[in-house]
Design an enzyme around this catalytic site. Structure first.
Site, PDB file in Angstrom:
ATOM      1  N   HIS A 194       0.817  -1.222   0.000  1.00 45.14           N
ATOM      2  CA  HIS A 194       0.000   0.000   0.000  1.00 45.14           C
ATOM      3  C   HIS A 194       0.849   1.270   0.000  1.00 45.14           C
ATOM      4  CE1 HIS A 194      -2.997   2.998   0.936  1.00 45.14           C
ATOM      5  NE2 HIS A 194      -2.434   3.224   2.123  1.00 45.14           N
ATOM      6  N   HIS A 202       3.938   6.823   5.748  1.00 41.40           N
ATOM      7  CA  HIS A 202       2.767   7.549   6.261  1.00 41.40           C
ATOM      8  C   HIS A 202       1.932   6.720   7.232  1.00 41.40           C
ATOM      9  CE1 HIS A 202       0.547   5.391   3.026  1.00 41.40           C
ATOM     10  NE2 HIS A 202      -0.515   5.608   3.785  1.00 41.40           N
ATOM     11  N   GLU A 229       1.190   5.517  12.860  1.00 37.98           N
ATOM     12  CA  GLU A 229      -0.144   5.100  13.304  1.00 37.98           C
ATOM     13  C   GLU A 229      -0.210   3.602  13.606  1.00 37.98           C
ATOM     14  OE1 GLU A 229      -4.820   5.749  11.956  1.00 37.98           O
ATOM     15  OE2 GLU A 229      -3.185   6.134  10.546  1.00 37.98           O
ATOM     16  N   ASP A 230       0.529   2.777  12.848  1.00 43.45           N
ATOM     17  CA  ASP A 230       0.370   1.326  12.940  1.00 43.45           C
ATOM     18  C   ASP A 230       1.536   0.611  13.607  1.00 43.45           C
ATOM     19  OD1 ASP A 230      -2.031   1.649  11.644  1.00 43.45           O
ATOM     20  OD2 ASP A 230      -1.225   1.198   9.654  1.00 43.45           O
ATOM     21  N   ASP A 256      -3.351   8.291  -0.834  1.00 48.29           N
ATOM     22  CA  ASP A 256      -3.667   7.169   0.051  1.00 48.29           C
ATOM     23  C   ASP A 256      -5.106   6.713  -0.162  1.00 48.29           C
ATOM     24  OD1 ASP A 256      -3.590   5.425   2.419  1.00 48.29           O
ATOM     25  OD2 ASP A 256      -4.742   6.998   3.394  1.00 48.29           O
TER      26      ASP A 256
END
Length: 223
Positions: free
Chosen positions: A125, A149, A153-154, A216
């Site tokens: 991705h 990016h 967050e992950d 995205d």
């Protein structure tokens, strides 16, 4: 203890009474010598050559285990990344492709156990998002932020860590995309205005933040 030496003879080599630590080579044909102090000392009558003594397998650091062969998906992702590098060199030859490689390696390391809902590696991705932006001829800093990016967050990577490795511009873009990603775009109308305001503020600080986020969303819609 003293440092006096035993007398040398035809069958005995001189040896110090003080010896620190174990011998780094095996003893062969040990000979016992009984001094007046009644201390037993094992004296080797054969010494290995210096080349043999230089590398002792028991004292050497352990070798790193070789990594396994890359899977088919790993090879596919790497080939796709090489295509991305080719686009950068063609469209923006003055940009730093090495910085892009480092961003790809960090993203690959952090996302290596993650999968998308389709079952594809998650790394595909951010890599495709970077391709969309490369087709728009955007700079390497933007492409690095695209690769990273989802890292904040992950995964456990923080914005200060990204700044330390890739500089403040990339860190600011990643942080901006992360903040937009946390907006609830399906919120009631009373909150939609606040979300739009935050997005406009992000555009005012650096429009590349919104461009990365739109790329995205575009790839998510395609897949």
């Amino acid at each position: 203890a003293s440092s006096r030496r035993l007398p040398a003879s035809a069958n005995q080599r001189p040896v110090s009474l003080l010896r620190h630590g174990p011998l780094p080579f095996p003893l062969t044909r040990p000979r016992l010598v009984l001094p007046s102090s009644s201390v037993f000392i094992c004296v080797p009558t054969h010494f290995p050559p210096p080349s043999a003594r230089a590398y002792n397998t028991k004292m050497a650091p352990p070798l790193r285990q070789p990594r396994g062969k890359p899977s088919a998906s790993d090879r596919s992702l790497h080939a796709r990344f090489l295509e991305l590098v080719g686009k950068v060199r063609q469209n923006r030859p003055a940009d730093d492709a090495e910085l892009l490689r480092r961003a790809y390696e960090v993203a690959a390391e952090q996302h290596h156990t993650q999968l998308r809902e389709s079952g594809a590696p998650f790394l595909s991705h951010p890599l495709e998002v970077a391709h969309i932006l490369a087709d728009m001829r955007l700079d390497v800093t933007t492409l690095c932020a695209a690769l990273l990016h989802d890292v904040v967050e992950d995964t456990r990577i923080s914005v200060p860590q990204i700044e330390q490795q890739f500089g403040p511009d990339t860190a600011r873009l990643v942080e901006g995309v992360t903040k937009i990603s946390r907006l609830d775009l399906l919120a009631p109308e009373a909150r939609q205005a606040e979300n739009v305001r935050k997005m406009l503020l992000a555009m005012a600080s650096d429009v590349r933040v919104v461009v990365i986020k739109l790329a995205d969303r575009l790839h998510n819609m395609r897949t």
